[in-house]
Design a protein around this motif. Sequence first.
Motif, PDB file in Angstrom:
ATOM      1  N   THR A  78       0.837  -1.209   0.000  1.00 23.87           N
ATOM      2  CA  THR A  78       0.000   0.000   0.000  1.00 23.87           C
ATOM      3  C   THR A  78       0.871   1.258   0.000  1.00 23.87           C
ATOM      4  N   HIS A  81       2.732   1.666  -3.569  1.00 23.14           N
ATOM      5  CA  HIS A  81       1.832   2.180  -4.599  1.00 23.14           C
ATOM      6  C   HIS A  81       1.858   3.703  -4.592  1.00 23.14           C
ATOM      7  N   ARG A  82       1.866   4.242  -3.376  1.00 24.34           N
ATOM      8  CA  ARG A  82       1.858   5.705  -3.242  1.00 24.34           C
ATOM      9  C   ARG A  82       3.155   6.311  -3.786  1.00 24.34           C
ATOM     10  N   ASN A  85       3.365   6.024  -7.681  1.00 24.48           N
ATOM     11  CA  ASN A  85       2.476   6.969  -8.370  1.00 24.48           C
ATOM     12  C   ASN A  85       2.934   8.412  -8.193  1.00 24.48           C
ATOM     13  N   GLU A  86       3.339   8.754  -6.990  1.00 25.76           N
ATOM     14  CA  GLU A  86       3.715  10.131  -6.677  1.00 25.76           C
ATOM     15  C   GLU A  86       4.987  10.563  -7.421  1.00 25.76           C
ATOM     16  N   LEU A 256       3.072   9.866   4.627  1.00 25.94           N
ATOM     17  CA  LEU A 256       1.771   9.520   5.206  1.00 25.94           C
ATOM     18  C   LEU A 256       1.842   9.583   6.719  1.00 25.94           C
ATOM     19  N   GLU A 314      -7.194   5.109  -3.213  1.00 27.20           N
ATOM     20  CA  GLU A 314      -6.341   4.438  -2.240  1.00 27.20           C
ATOM     21  C   GLU A 314      -6.696   2.963  -2.148  1.00 27.20           C
TER      22      GLU A 314
END
Length: 446
Positions: A78, A81-82, A85-86, A256, A314
Amino acid sequence: MSKSIKFDDIKNYQSDLDKRSDAKLVGRAVSHQGVNAVSANYSSEIANKPVFSIELETGDVANQKRSGRCWTFAALNTLRHRVANEFNLKGNFELSQNYINFWDKFEKSNFFLENILNTANKKRTSRKVAFLLATPQQDGGQWDMLCALVEKYGVVPQSAMAETYNSNNSADLNSVLNLKLRRDAVILRNLVNDGADKDKIAAQKDQMLNEIYRILVYALGEPAKHFDFEYRDKDNKYHIAKDLTPKKFYEKYIQLDLEDYVSLINSPTDDKPYKKTYTVELLGNVVGGRQVKHLNLSIDDFEKLAIKQLKNGETVWFGSDVGQASDRQKGIMDDKLYSRAELFDTDLDLTKAEQLDYSESMMDHAMVITGVDIVDGKPTKWKVENSWGNKVGNNGYFVMSESWFRKYVYQIVINKKYLSDDLKKAQAQDPILLDPWDPMGTLAKF
């Protein structure tokens, strides 16, 4: 009063079986092909085609190999993935599962030794002491345990701390580490019961941790402290960040606040009213770190929140009983996958609460929901990113039917911003303490 099986009873049972015209046919099929093959519903495969109305791009799946680190892989998936993509990362980027694994085993060892000291006045045969000694530490864990590790130690890319033979194949390391911890438990319990002073006990425990650290470095490698992170993005542009620490890497690339993410469970048992929070005794890893805490909600609330998070881009970490009605090669999880009750002409139905109360089902695997198919406003199936490599399922991805979700999914992790004010208030409650062996803690025991 007890009643033994009589030979006349067996004669009657056989007579009843002989009256069935299909008995020999069914018996030949089951004995030659196996229960699942004969009871398979091929309509399930048709109903669970991997097509979804909401689907997040997540890349290649990871592979936990011969280890029980699904909770770590799912959580780091999880997070990766962030990052991917970021920062528009090119290739199959992964965060270091072994880095988290190292600190988890070290912290679990300390957690175990502290609990041995805390229970030293109890008989060795007491249920709690026996529970501790049954598995001093293991590969499994919970979302909040992952958060406790990240908050204390940060994270690193896999390039900074790669997998080793022992992280991929954890049985031997677990065996020697648990032997070591049980021996340490003997020493600590004897010291307490012999009236040793606190300084002597603390010094002995410190020496134990020193030896455990050495074992872990030999088996898993020395944890990364400073490293450079270099990569090419999808536009083939080169990037490098020098002299990062694990915490600086987390702050720069993941960004995060893990306090925003909370664990929700669906346990419709009488001992757990909805909209109350729960924790599990003797469950954790980092002493003084984040407490395992679950908010129990109805499956309808559960489902709505998972969809809301997916719609907002998300993915959703979740815990379930993956061994139930699951075909790993086809990548299907569907409670209608097999008609075993029909095959054997018997009732095999249990409610979700009965499954938990009578030990038929429990959380044993964590994965990530990356998509959902919504038809006429209702979900029909879910896309799941597993951590068993790309040779199972659809390149490592599974399809989970809606009915399987409702029956065998027990936990999801949701950003608090998606909760209503009422649920935020419920989540803020002090948790009710559950027994160490409660099924809501079993994911940490695999």
